[in-house]
Design an enzyme around this catalytic site. Structure first.
Site, PDB file in Angstrom:
ATOM      1  N   ASN A 424    -103.059  10.951  24.269  1.00 18.07           N
ATOM      2  CA  ASN A 424    -103.608  12.284  24.494  1.00 18.07           C
ATOM      3  C   ASN A 424    -103.347  12.715  25.927  1.00 18.07           C
ATOM      4  OD1 ASN A 424    -105.495  14.622  23.866  1.00 18.07           O
ATOM      5  ND2 ASN A 424    -106.550  13.694  25.618  1.00 18.07           N
ATOM      6  N   GLU A 425    -102.738  13.875  26.085  1.00 20.60           N
ATOM      7  CA  GLU A 425    -102.516  14.463  27.412  1.00 20.60           C
ATOM      8  C   GLU A 425    -101.844  13.468  28.356  1.00 20.60           C
ATOM      9  OE1 GLU A 425    -106.284  16.110  28.626  1.00 20.60           O
ATOM     10  OE2 GLU A 425    -106.311  17.557  26.981  1.00 20.60           O
TER      11      GLU A 425
END
Length: 819
Positions: A424-425
């Site tokens: 994520n990210e």
């Protein structure tokens, strides 16, 4: 030696289920906790004299699950505790299996854990979210032979556990993540008795052809066999959703090493698993070695799915729009230590809102949640906790590989899961001196290959890392139209642009914050200063409440009124996007985070449609009006006691409903029937302009769906008096029952007129016998909170005594109330 199948079946029938029922015990009571480190393991077990002031440190009694940070995660005055903590108990161990094993099974503990039997270290684990076990058999046997065991502990076995959530750049998840990295035994801990040969894992792969007419089940087993026995007999039963055995097969093994295929079945026209009808089959595996039997069951579902190339999502051959949300393990009063009942309540609220998909952000979550997703019919994206910060070294990468492996192996059988999240990210730097995109790409490929090797039947995915978007099967870009960037009316066009860039598109994370109980007569005012056409992606600094480009997250009013409009627009647009696989708004429930100290509730991410204690906000009903079939109608404003405006001014009354039509009554007068049209924004056409009378107004709606009728009603005050700036604090007790008093604070101007748009900071304090019910991270349970429409609430446990509550607000005279 070949054993008779009849004998095996008879043994299982008589003893198998009884043995299985006795194997596993939750260890919830009789624990003590210390939130600090100790000088050495001896300090946790040495004899102490009751009442001796030198008997330090002082341990407190707790019940599991338990989190270090149950309160301090949202304490407005301190950073949450990150460091070691100790747990200790004494176990009465009576293994029913001769030569069997004694295991401690951890469903999750944060974040580095060490386990001791008396003073002997028996195991350790790195990672706060995957399951793991420790075999304490030998240590228990050794300790039982000592004089200390019998004389001091009366045959009971002392167990001590050290958990540590200290900051460490070489572990995942990153401390830059927008959530707390909690510490403690915050998921259930079990004591498990198993025979000398037992089932470690069952891998049951249930698939169907595209039409769903033929089901196939492949079953593999991994054995726990520390004594290196070499033979076992077994039986597999496949039981349908009604409890009928539809297939069975025996197996005989002369090698118990590795993952062993123990059987396969074909099933004509299986009952298919889907969100509408989540039909679950049971796979029961019995293993007999010597005269002992181990029995385990797993739930499976027959279904097939497809992300069409440059198109929508299909389940069992039919298009399904994924209507999703997100979840963190976090709850008012307990932080990550959620109980069975809390999890059941939360997931049922999601289902009742119409959710058919969830992204479990940003780590492997409790087995209880996955079981609920299976039984409720909620499809799942689950991901490893490689979240933000960059990429660490060998220890970091090995941990990520192990946690990915554990997540997939431990949740392999759940039919709800369709996506494995790789990260994520991962475009978010900051933990290391060098941010090397190529190294991140290389490791992302490694994780992608690992996921596909462990589970070829599911797809991989990531959110927001454009330089890796070609690696996973499904990609989700950053689109925050109307919150971090741009206007919510740009949502559809932006999504179409991003959809064209990848083969398989999904939209995870959209929405915005709302301060529960705050409402606005002009919620879209800030949109006039926001520049359109500059993108809708979140960028560095956009989450800050200071500086940068104009945006709703900084310049908006954080009202429930605005966020309802934002959600309403997105949902009505999604109904017209025939190519869309689906989306998941961020997030179902408000949760705590260390990086948002200045939010209206400090240290809270307030993007949920329910509060941290599961109290629904108004936006919950916006989703329900689009996503559910059961007739419902909800007048906007149940938590808005006082509206304001000019005398005779017409005000909009909105009703969120999935009904065909609705009629509105205000003070007994009908304002006509409106037909629902999802494309008629806002409120799908169910809105009326009506003049409210000064003082009290009774508002009622009667809605019809086919032959069914539903109603809703509220009472609101209407204030026409104008106000100046806040000049004083007025306190009143509005409720007193069951030993709890609820206090309401109102901000008034110099003439005593309520300031209904005031957002001043309010701080509560208490002196006396009572206890302030605070540190909950909710609008009504925080001792420091921004006002909502010029008021704030908090409750006090009176403890049958006297107390004084103080209220402060910068620039205003402090006020008090006696209880």
């Amino acid at each position: 030696m070949k054993r008779s199948v009849l004998s095996l079946l008879t043994f299982i029938c008589v003893f198998g289920q009884l043995s299985y029922a006795q194997q596993k015990t939750r260890l919830t009571g009789n624990w003590e906790f210390l939130r600090q480190d100790i000088g050495g393991i001896w300090e946790a077990v040495r004899p102490v004299t009751p009442g001796n002031p030198e008997s330090v440190p002082v341990w407190q009694k707790v019940t599991l699950p338990h989190c270090f940070n149950a309160r301090d995660a949202v304490d407005p005055d301190v950073n949450y505790y990150q460091g070691p903590g100790w747990y200790r108990t004494q176990l009465d161990i009576k293994n029913p299996y001769a030569n069997g094993r004694i295991l401690l099974h951890f469903e999750g503990a944060g974040q580095k854990t060490e386990v001791y039997v008396y003073t002997t270290k028996v195991g350790a684990h790195l990672g706060g979210y995957d399951e793991w076990t420790v075999d304490i058999t030998q240590a228990v046997e050794d300790f039982k032979k000592t004089d200390v065991c019998q004389k001091r502990f009366k045959g009971r076995i002392p167990v001590e556990i050290r958990c540590d959530n200290s900051r460490d750049l070489e572990t995942i998840p990153s401390q830059l993540s927008d959530f707390n990295v909690y510490g403690g035994l915050y998921r259930y801990l079990n004591m498990v008795y198993v025979p000398a040969v037992s089932l470690d894992k069952i891998f049951a792969s249930a698939q169907t052809d595209k039409e769903g007419k033929l089901g196939e089940l492949q079953v593999k087993a991994r054995f726990y066999n520390p004594a290196n026995n070499f033979a076992a007999d077994g039986l597999i039963k496949l039981i349908d959703p009604q409890g009928k055995v539809v297939a069975n097969k025996t197996f005989q093994l002369n090698n118990l090493t590795g993952d062993i295929s123990i059987g396969s079945f074909q099933l004509k026209k299986p009952k298919l698993w889907s969100p509408i009808d989540p039909a679950l089959y049971t796979v029961e595996v019995s293993v007999k070695s010597g005269d002992q039997v181990d029995v385990q069951t797993e739930k499976v579902g027959f279904r097939n799915f497809e992300f069409a190339n440059n198109g929508p999502f299909y389940l069992n051959g039919k298009r399904l729009l994924l209507r999703g949300t997100h979840r963190h393990e976090d709850q008012a009063g307990v932080a990550e230590a959620m109980t069975d009942s809390m999890m059941h309540q939360e997931m049922q609220l999601m289902k009742d809102m119409g959710v058919n998909f969830i992204r479990l952000g940003h780590y492997q979550q409790s087995r209880i949640i996955l079981n609920l997703c299976d039984s409720l019919g909620i499809l799942v994206w689950e991901e490893e906790p490689w979240c933000r910060g960059g990429l660490g070294g060998e220890i970091y990468q090995n941990q990520a590989k192990q946690m990915m492996t554990n997540m997939i192996e431990q949740h392999f059988n759940h039919p709800a899961i369709i996506l494995w999240g790789l990260g994520n990210e991962n475009d978010w730097e900051g933990d290391f001196p060098v941010f090397d995109k190529e190294k991140i790409r290389t490791f992302m490929k490694t994780q992608n290959d690992l996921a596909h090797r462990l589970d070829p039947s599911r797809k991989t995915t990531i959110r927001r890392c454009d330089f890796c978007k070609d690696i996973p099967d499904v990609y989700s870009p950053s689109i925050w139209a109307g919150w971090y960037r741009g206007l919510f009316t740009e949502y559809k066009s932006t999504s179409e642009e991003e959809f064209k860039k990848v083969k398989h598109f999904f939209h995870a994370e959209w929405g915005g914050d709302s301060h529960a109980l705050r409402h606005s007569e002009n919620p879209d005012k800030a949109l006039s200063i926001i520049k359109a056409g500059t993108g809708t992606d979140e960028r560095l600094g956009d989450a800050s409440l200071y500086g940068g480009a104009a945006r709703a997250s900084k310049d908006g009013d954080w009202s429930e009124s605005y966020i309802c409009n934002l959600f309403d627009w997105h949902l009505k647009e999604q109904e017209t996007m025939s190519w869309l696989t689906g989306s998941a708004f961020w997030i179902f429930k408000d949760f705590s985070t260390p990086i948002r100290p200045d939010n209206p509730i400090p240290y809270m991410n307030q993007k949920g449609v329910v509060e941290r204690d599961l109290t629904p906000k108004e936006s919950y009903y916006v989703f329900q009006s689009y996503w559910t079939e059961k007739p419902m109608a909800h007048i906007y404003g149940h938590s808005w006691p006082v509206r304001w405006g000019d005398a005779g001014e017409e005000k909009m009354v909105k009703v969120y409903s999935n009904c065909d039509n609705a009629e509105l009554f205000v003070n007994g007068k009908s304002y006509g029937v409106k037909k629902r049209n999802s494309q008629d924004f806002p409120a799908a056409g169910l809105r009326w302009m009506v003049p409210l009378q000064a003082g009290s107004n009774d508002i009622k709606v009667v809605a019809h769906k086919g032959k069914q009728t539903v109603t809703d009603q509220i009472s609101q005050q209407y204030q026409t008096e104008k106000w100046g700036k806040p000049a004083k604090i007025v306190i009143e007790k509005v409720k007193d029952e069951n030993g709890e008093a609820t206090i309401q604070v109102k901000l008034q101007d110099i003439k005593g007129v309520p300031c209904l748009d005031a957002v001043n900071w309010i701080a509560f304090s208490l002196s006396g016998d009572g206890t302030l019910i605070d540190d909950l991270g909710t609008s009504r349970g925080s001792r420091k909170v921004q006002a909502y429409n010029g008021r704030a609430l908090i409750s006090v446990k009176t403890n049958n005594g006297k107390s004084v509550v103080g209220v402060q607000s910068p620039g205003l005279p402090t006020a008090f109330i006696n209880l």
